[in-house]
Write an enzyme that holds these catalytic residues in place. Structure first.
Site, PDB file in Angstrom:
ATOM      1  N   ARG A  50       0.840  -1.193   0.000  1.00 24.11           N
ATOM      2  CA  ARG A  50       0.000   0.000   0.000  1.00 24.11           C
ATOM      3  C   ARG A  50       0.880   1.250   0.000  1.00 24.11           C
ATOM      4  NH1 ARG A  50      -1.544   2.267   5.139  1.00 24.11           N
ATOM      5  NH2 ARG A  50      -0.326   1.375   6.849  1.00 24.11           N
ATOM      6  N   ASN A  60       7.914   1.158  -0.438  1.00 26.57           N
ATOM      7  CA  ASN A  60       7.862  -0.008  -1.317  1.00 26.57           C
ATOM      8  C   ASN A  60       8.492   0.237  -2.676  1.00 26.57           C
ATOM      9  OD1 ASN A  60       6.439  -1.910   0.408  1.00 26.57           O
ATOM     10  ND2 ASN A  60       4.679  -0.555   0.198  1.00 26.57           N
ATOM     11  N   ARG A 109      -6.148  -2.442  -4.599  1.00 23.94           N
ATOM     12  CA  ARG A 109      -6.607  -2.656  -3.236  1.00 23.94           C
ATOM     13  C   ARG A 109      -7.656  -1.609  -2.858  1.00 23.94           C
ATOM     14  NH1 ARG A 109      -1.835  -3.728   1.131  1.00 23.94           N
ATOM     15  NH2 ARG A 109      -3.031  -3.811   3.063  1.00 23.94           N
ATOM     16  N   ARG A 199      25.757 -20.551  31.379  1.00 23.55           N
ATOM     17  CA  ARG A 199      25.563 -19.898  30.082  1.00 23.55           C
ATOM     18  C   ARG A 199      26.232 -20.727  28.981  1.00 23.55           C
ATOM     19  NH1 ARG A 199      24.299 -14.371  29.904  1.00 23.55           N
ATOM     20  NH2 ARG A 199      25.505 -14.188  27.980  1.00 23.55           N
TER      21      ARG A 199
END
EC number: 2.7.7.43
Length: 432
Positions: A50, A60, A109, A199
């Protein structure tokens, strides 16, 4: 990355390397399963992109290593050869144009699934409502630029051949986790996945699996029940160097270096560049011409670019200059770049082709830096092409790399660094 909070069916942890089962009831296999004569299920790659990203506006399609971010995953999806269709779901015209340039189909969309509160599941369900032919969705995140086709091929096999309903990507991490301190609730921290008295060393511990957000594959019937993860599900473990996710600006420079070293650059093997041809006006220079009182033209260039040319030549790459303008000999000699130069060129492609043949090179061994319409054919033909940041739009659409620097302001040096990184990839692949 779109929110995924609605899309997971809870289940207990699975042993390392083993699938786990989600909460949804026993699911029917997609039609045609086990029947060799029937058409295989339609697997669609779907990238959700989007335009309203809050962290990085229009991230994007922001350029990462010269390529729109979404282009990296689209290239991997298309070259994987396992999808019957590759889609981008977007609400933005610019993203749609970039998606189509890379060869993807576009689903527009709706505003309802483009809100900040919308989830990935919302957008995927909407996509399926418009595409009854799709049986399986591979939801690939645009923000994972180091994705490779081989990853997608293996996941497609897990879905189609091994009968999984959903598969998602993970990465193995060796990180010790501690509980959060909360005033008035918990005043001290406690270890969550280790014994501080013993550890373990990294090499003695298998680590833990974390979702890396690269992709989520799921069958239609599972998605329609409201899940992206569930049924017979499995994880796919990706290599750590390929597990890159970009969310905020600080991630960008790190991702850029990672993708240049570990990203997927296409099906064709990279060739070692032997010749770089650079347009003079607008690439070597900023395109400005000054005229002195005695009618002599004056142009300028950036010392960084001169150093870039020198470094290229020292590495064995021939650098030549070209111009459609009739630059004076005095101006060219004053540049002191010691490069073969051709001016007043009406057909740049023919000139570059002549140089290529003279050196016995194939087109894949030629790089070109241009900025004008007259450079377009050369940019499309060579193995590696680039333009400065201020190049014309037609030239920008013809290339694989757009520099951050403008012409006459370091574009050549930047492109030289890009070439050196690609040469490193070529050498590494040869050694392997």
């Amino acid at each position: 990355m779109d929110a995924l909070e609605k899309g997971a069916a809870t289940s207990g942890p699975a042993p390392r390397g083993r699938p786990s089962r989600g909460r949804p009831p026993k699911l029917q296999r997609s039609r045609g399963a086990g029947r060799g004569l029937e058409k295989p299920p339609h697997l669609a790659a779907l990238v959700l992109a989007r335009g309203g990203s809050k962290g990085i506006p229009l991230k994007n399609i922001k350029r990462l290593a010269g390529v729109p971010l979404i282009g990296w995953v689209l290239r991997a999806a298309l070259d994987a050869g396992v999808f019957q269709s590759v889609w981008v779901s977007t609400d933005h015209d610019e993203i749609e144009n970039v998606a189509k340039q890379f060869g993807a189909q576009v689903h527009r969309r709706s505003s309802e699934t483009s809100k900040d509160s919308s989830t990935s599941l919302d957008a995927i369900v909407e996509f399926l409502n418009y595409h009854n032919e799709v049986d399986i969705v591979g939801n690939i995140q645009a923000t994972s630029p180091c994705l490779h086709p081989t990853d997608l091929q293996k996941v497609a096999e897990m879905i189609r051949e091994e009968g999984y309903d959903s598969v998602f990507s993970v990465v193995r991490r060796h990180q010790f986790r501690w509980s959060e301190i909360q005033k008035g609730v918990r005043e001290v921290t406690e270890p969550l996945n280790l014994n501080p008295a013993k550890r373990p060393r990294r090499q003695d511990w298998d680590g833990e699996l974390y979702e890396n957000g690269s992709f989520y594959f799921a069958k239609r019937h599972l998605i329609e029940m409201g899940y992206l993860q569930g049924g017979k599900m499995a994880y796919y473990e990706m290599r750590a160097e390929h597990s890159v996710d970009i969310d905020v600006d600080i991630d960008w420079p790190i991702a850029e270096q990672r993708v240049l070293r570990f990203g997927y650059f296409g099906k064709e093997k990279l060739k070692e560049i032997k010749l770089l041809v650079c347009n003079i006006d607008g690439c070597l220079t900023n395109g400005h011409i000054y005229v002195s009182g005695d009618q002599k033209e004056i142009i300028s260039y950036d010392v960084k670019d001169a150093i870039g040319i020198s470094l290229l030549k020292k590495s064995g790459i021939e650098v030549r200059l070209i111009s459609e303008r009739a630059c004076s000999k005095q101006t060219l000699s004053a540049l002191k770049l010691d490069c073969k130069t051709e001016v007043s060129v009406s057909d740049k492609l023919a000139t570059v082709d002549e140089w290529r043949k003279e050196m016995g090179l194939c087109w894949k061994e030629v790089a070109y830096l241009g900025n004008e319409v007259s450079d377009e054919e050369c940019l499309k033909r060579v193995g590696l092409s680039a333009v400065p940041a201020d190049a014309c739009s037609r030239a920008q659409k013809a290339v694989g790399y757009i520099c951050k620097c403008s012409g006459g302001r370091g574009a050549i040096r930047e492109f030289a660094e890009h070439i050196f990184l690609l040469l490193e990839k070529v050498n590494n692949s040869c050694q392997k």
